[in-house]
Design a protein around this motif. Structure first.
Motif, PDB file in Angstrom:
ATOM      1  N   HIS A  11       0.833  -1.206   0.000  1.00 49.87           N
ATOM      2  CA  HIS A  11       0.000   0.000   0.000  1.00 49.87           C
ATOM      3  C   HIS A  11       0.870   1.260   0.000  1.00 49.87           C
ATOM      4  N   VAL A  15       1.121   3.934  -3.071  1.00 51.60           N
ATOM      5  CA  VAL A  15       0.769   5.338  -2.881  1.00 51.60           C
ATOM      6  C   VAL A  15       1.970   6.233  -3.189  1.00 51.60           C
ATOM      7  N   TRP A  18       2.220   6.316  -6.996  1.00 54.83           N
ATOM      8  CA  TRP A  18       1.026   6.939  -7.570  1.00 54.83           C
ATOM      9  C   TRP A  18       1.003   8.446  -7.304  1.00 54.83           C
ATOM     10  N   VAL A  61      -2.597   2.430  -8.730  1.00 54.57           N
ATOM     11  CA  VAL A  61      -3.928   2.694  -8.166  1.00 54.57           C
ATOM     12  C   VAL A  61      -4.628   1.381  -7.830  1.00 54.57           C
ATOM     13  N   ALA A  64      -2.888  -0.047  -4.729  1.00 49.36           N
ATOM     14  CA  ALA A  64      -3.248   0.717  -3.527  1.00 49.36           C
ATOM     15  C   ALA A  64      -4.658   0.361  -3.070  1.00 49.36           C
ATOM     16  N   GLY A  65      -5.583   0.263  -4.004  1.00 52.32           N
ATOM     17  CA  GLY A  65      -6.963  -0.089  -3.651  1.00 52.32           C
ATOM     18  C   GLY A  65      -7.079  -1.495  -3.112  1.00 52.32           C
ATOM     19  N   TRP A  96      -8.971   7.671  -3.923  1.00 44.04           N
ATOM     20  CA  TRP A  96      -8.759   6.480  -4.743  1.00 44.04           C
ATOM     21  C   TRP A  96      -9.874   6.352  -5.792  1.00 44.04           C
ATOM     22  N   PHE A 100      -9.314   6.256  -9.728  1.00 44.62           N
ATOM     23  CA  PHE A 100      -9.739   5.043 -10.424  1.00 44.62           C
ATOM     24  C   PHE A 100     -10.695   5.401 -11.562  1.00 44.62           C
TER      25      PHE A 100
END
Length: 154
Positions: A11, A15, A18, A61, A64-65, A96, A100
């Motif tokens: 994560h 991030v 991103w 992304v 991370a999600g 997010w 997305f």
């Protein structure tokens, strides 16, 4: 519990790349294009560079999600969404969701076509630059809030 540690590491890395990529594009690439390219050519110049970053951003992304969802699920943190002191969790999910939607829906299905047929590419570039700045500001507040909140400040 090792899976939560691995998910947290994924994560944070996701991030980092991103939001770090968004910061680089917003604070370095766009001003560089603005300073070195004629107004009507800026949008095309941006898309040449952005074409290399967008696929990477999609990977970060998604990771991370997925890792964020896994941590919430595995650590049974769903009840946190009922308390205002965990506003930063709402902010993370909201940020997010915006990215997305932009990366997987808006940009490929609508925005690219619209910008290719733009009658005013200089105006579109200015609008896109403004949107990037706003999103970067929201991302900065979210990262600060999430870091402070996850360490007990709120």
């Amino acid at each position: 519990m090792d899976d939560i540690i691995i998910a947290r590491a994924i994560h944070i890395l996701s991030v980092l790349f991103w939001i770090g990529g968004v910061a680089f594009v917003t604070l370095v690439v766009m001003p560089s294009i603005r300073g070195s390219t004629a107004p009507d050519d800026r949008l095309a110049a941006f898309h040449r560079i952005e074409g290399c970053f967008a696929p990477q951003a999609r990977v970060w992304v998604v990771l991370a999600g997925a890792s964020g969802f896994w941590m919430i699920h595995r650590a049974q943190m769903w009840d946190r969404f009922a308390y205002p002191q965990f506003w930063w969790m709402h902010a993370m999910i909201g940020l997010w969701a915006i990215f997305f939607a932009m990366l997987f829906l808006v940009e490929p299905l609508f925005l690219l076509r619209r910008m290719q047929n733009s009658s005013d590419p200089a105006k579109d570039f200015r609008r896109m630059e403004r949107l990037h700045r706003i999103l970067l500001l929201i991302a900065g507040v979210t990262v600060l809030g999430a870091t402070a909140g996850s360490h007990g400040l709120f």
